[in-house]
Design an enzyme around this catalytic site. Structure first.
Site, PDB file in Angstrom:
ATOM      1  N   CYS A  85       1.271 -36.550  11.383  1.00  0.00           N
ATOM      2  CA  CYS A  85       1.085 -37.989  11.591  1.00  0.00           C
ATOM      3  C   CYS A  85       2.091 -38.796  10.775  1.00  0.00           C
ATOM      4  CB  CYS A  85      -0.337 -38.407  11.251  1.00  0.00           C
ATOM      5  SG  CYS A  85      -0.856 -37.994   9.575  1.00  0.00           S
ATOM      6  N   HIS A 113      -4.296 -39.524   6.418  1.00  0.00           N
ATOM      7  CA  HIS A 113      -3.809 -39.811   7.767  1.00  0.00           C
ATOM      8  C   HIS A 113      -2.915 -41.047   7.740  1.00  0.00           C
ATOM      9  CE1 HIS A 113      -3.816 -39.459  12.074  1.00  0.00           C
ATOM     10  NE2 HIS A 113      -4.252 -40.700  12.236  1.00  0.00           N
TER      11      HIS A 113
END
Length: 800
Positions: free
Chosen positions: A317, A760
């Site tokens: 990510c 994330h």
């Protein structure tokens, strides 16, 4: 068949060392499931989509291809939905195990006339049959190089388990009714296996979880092992054992014996809580598109050019969020999409385009910006009838496997499946792009981020020195004392202290975080600061100097990095829980450096016999305690003018691999070695200024390759290589763009988690008059972008 026999010499049987591509086109994101399927060159074993295979034939002359086509199988209506039992992607028991199944079909195709021959067939020459069988049976290079599996690390046996000291203190742990010994927590309790005490677990970054009493108990006693109550059952392997000294979940082979010491009959216990891995699995199971909401509303999916998602390769990510913003800038969009076709990139690529960064950047740009792959995913009915295909509200996204493989090649971190820092990746990307565009600065998109930084040093003699360097990001400290909500913070602290005293937990809506204006962070960067132990060549002694910083140019795109991850006392990393108030536009014109001013006198150069500055021993000793070599510590202190431990450590981390890092410290020498003028001219032809080229060759012993490396990564003590102080105002490097100091916010990369190496990353980009969220392969209209939670901010310069 005769046509195939006449081309047998162009067919190779792959050897074990050959890389075989059969899952993805090397210059597009076409796969065997795409319309037209995939064509594998039976000589080079590169794969091409239907639109691109003719380009390869034209360039290589290889006529024989294995055509692979995958079609979706019909699915039974009563197919059960399996819940994942393993924290993994693409493996049995892991995520995505309910993906539709596909059926493969193969045929031999001979170009240029696309003559088709069925496979398998006994009529095919044996060499072709053997070659095709080997390709089909071989694991594809895509899977070998970028394994799309994400799974928790296997636990190892704790070093404390076999000889754990257990106290004979008479503690008997009851089978139920547990409560923390320090507060009223009855969940997330950890039983210390040395003394039998039960305490609550760690507090999470968002205020939830325990009150840190278990880890505090370890800090006070040193008792290392604890087991999570509620996870102990007759299957002891499922119990969650944590080692505080090793800071990870571990295996305790003697757990039954250790539990028995405190009267615990594990065979009768029922599981009541999730293990750490199961909780992580549960959180990831529920992390889907329907849960990504802003202000309580679901995000509207978007499709089309510029709205293509990037499939997560496991923990990629950081790459996806960064590349989405980078390809939203004009420089990268023009260089790799508008002004460079896929065919042009392929024609200029080496024999294997999968290892060429220029080709893979172009492939990624066309994949993201063309809209070809940004379409709603199709879902067939259970009969598999294509007539009844329906569109879903999501897209599949494109997997950046080949790009990640190239950009991460030989990099010790980015080549792994671990989560990485988006800032480090951005700087690595810019460095690699600048290298492949050396000598072609007009088309180098990295220069749109490049700007000059000028440091002004004034010692107590009144004389000054100016040092210049190039950079691509402004890294900003966050002055918490500038928070605009101090009253609310004081009230929150009182509430927190009251609840901690009662053992109560704060609710998420009760938590108050500092709010710091972005302009205060920029002012902090530009504010003058004192440098102690500065060696003045005018006074020939150490003194105190004042350092101020300004910019010599304002780039097309200004990247601001918020230093949310700091080191507390004892070098313990911590993430600042803070909001940054970021306006839509900023004006940094006051940060323009003025250069040497009328009446200012420069500090003299060091004399040949002058030892120059010496290392501050306090800084050296602190670096030594971290495990660095004494000589390296000295050089770090000297090259940062004894500015401080943090500055010295940063210098050291950036120069550990310098060729001369282990050479003895020598006195500053006057005079310059002779430089071959022809080599100077060569570097000038690359686009460098003569003075820069000459200094680089002097520093690298006349080696052109080393000189180029030196220009891109100059030692900090030579950072003024590209200019000399001037009284005629600011000096701008020809390789840098410049303009007014007004900027508008283009996008941000935000981070969720306690560390840059976990959690994330998500990107938000302002495009087409609205904010858009890019969360891996999910792209949608953002109703309430988290602008105050950014880690990296990307601003676009406003001219005129």
């Amino acid at each position: 068949m005769e046509l195939l026999r006449s081309n047998l010499s162009r067919v190779r049987i792959p050897e074990p060392t050959n890389r075989i591509y059969k899952q993805e086109c090397c210059i597009s994101f076409d796969t065997p499931r795409s319309e037209g399927g995939l064509f594998v060159d039976m000589n080079s074993f590169l794969a091409f989509g239907k639109e691109f295979v003719a380009w390869n034939y034209k360039r290589s002359g290889n006529p024989v291809y294995l055509h692979i086509k995958e079609t979706k199988k019909a699915v039974s209506e009563d197919r059960p939905s399996k819940k994942p039992t393993l924290l993994a992607i693409g493996v049995e028991g892991g995520f995505d195990n309910n993906d539709p199944e596909y059926e493969q079909s193969y045929e031999i195709v001979i170009l240029p006339d696309y003559v088709n021959l069925p496979f398998p067939s006994v009529d095919l020459p044996e060499k072709v049959r053997l070659a095709v069988d080997a390709v089909i049976m071989n694991v594809g290079a895509e899977k070998k190089e970028q394994v799309a599996v994400w799974t928790a690390d296997s636990k190892h046996v704790s070093k404390h388990a076999m000889e754990l000291n257990q106290l004979d203190n008479g503690v008997i742990v009851p089978p139920s009714g547990w409560k923390c010994e320090k507060c009223d927590k009855t969940e997330n309790l950890w039983l210390n296996l040395t003394d039998g005490s039960a305490h609550c677990g760690r507090r999470n970054w968002d205020g939830t979880g325990g009150n840190d009493h278990a880890v505090n108990h370890y800090n006070a006693t040193g008792y290392p092992l604890a087991v999570k109550l509620g996870t102990i059952t007759s299957d002891l392997e499922a119990a969650d054992v944590f080692s505080y000294s090793e800071d990870e979940s571990v295996v305790d082979p003697l757990l039954a014996q250790h539990l028995q010491h405190f009267g615990i009959d594990f065979s009768s216990l029922q599981k009541t809580e999730m293990t750490t891995a199961e909780r992580e699995l549960d959180q990831n199971t529920n992390f889907d598109w329907n849960r990504i909401q802003e202000s309580g509303q679901e995000v509207e999916p978007l499709f089309g050019p510029g709205y293509t998602g990037l499939l997560n390769l496991g923990n990629s990510c950081y790459l996806a969020a960064t590349m989405q913003v980078v390809f939203s800038t004009h420089g990268f969009c023009s260089r790799y999409y508008l002004n460079q076709s896929l065919e042009a990139a392929f024609d200029s690529a080496p024999a294997d385009p999968t290892v060429d960064l220029n080709t893979q950047l172009t492939k990624l740009a066309h994949g993201l910006l063309s809209g070809k792959y940004s379409i709603p995913a199709t879902k067939k009915d259970d009969t598999g009838d294509s007539v009844h295909n329906t569109l879903t509200d999501k897209q599949e996204g494109i997997p950046p496997r080949m790009f990640k493989s190239v950009i991460a090649a030989n990099h010790p971190e980015f080549s792994t499946m671990r989560q990485q820092d988006a800032l480090e990746f951005f700087l690595h990307l810019i460095d690699q792009v600048e290298r492949i565009n050396t000598g072609n600065q007009v088309f180098d998109p990295s220069r749109s981020f490049k700007f000059g930084v000028e440091e002004r040093l004034q010692c107590s003699s009144g004389k000054v020195a100016y040092n210049k360097r190039c950079d691509y990001i402004l890294s900003l400290n966050i002055p918490l004392h500038k928070a605009t909500n101090k009253k609310e913070l004081e009230d929150f602290k009182r509430l927190k202290d009251e609840k901690d005293a009662k053992g109560e937990e704060l609710s998420s809506d009760e938590i108050v975080r500092p709010r710091v204006p972005l302009m205060d962070c920029l002012d902090c960067f530009a504010a003058p600061e004192e440098l102690h132990d500065f060696y003045s060549t005018a006074l020939k002694a150490k003194t105190t100097a004042i350092k101020s910083v300004g910019l010599t140019s304002f780039p097309d795109y200004l990247v601001l990095h918020m230093r949310k991850f700091v080191l507390e006392e004892g070098w313990v990393p911590k993430k600042l829980d803070v909001y940054i108030d970021v306006p839509d536009t900023i004006d940094i014109s006051p940060m323009r450096s003025r250069g040497l001013q009328p009446g200012e006198e420069l500090l003299p150069d060091a004399d040949a016999e002058d030892d120059g500055i010496s290392a501050n021993e306090d800084i050296v000793n602190q670096l030594l305690s971290m495990g660095f070599k004494y000589l390296h510590c000295q050089k770090a202190a000297i090259n940062t003018i004894n500015a401080g431990v943090e500055e010295a450590m940063n210098w050291l981390l950036n120069h550990m691999n310098d060729p001369g890092i282990d050479e003895p410290i020598t006195k500053v020498q006057k005079g310059a070695p002779h430089v071959d003028q022809s080599k100077v001219e060569t570097l000038i032809s690359f686009g460098f200024e003569e003075e820069v080229a000459r200094k680089a060759l002097q520093a690298s012993g006349g080696d052109i390759e080393k000189a180029t490396e030196w220009i891109f990564n100059p030692p900090s003590d030579m950072s003024n290589m590209d200019s000399t102080p001037s009284s005629s105002g600011h000096v701008v490097d020809a390789a840098m763009s410049d303009g007014q100091g007004r900027y508008r916010l283009l996008g941000l990369v935000s981070h969720i988690g306690t560390s840059t190496h976990c959690g994330h990353y998500v990107a938000h980009i302002y495009k087409d008059g609205r904010w858009v969220i890019f969360n891996d392969d999910k792209v949608g209209a953002s109703k309430n972008p988290p602008i105050d939670m950014g880690y990296l901010y990307f601003f676009e310069r406003i001219d005129g």
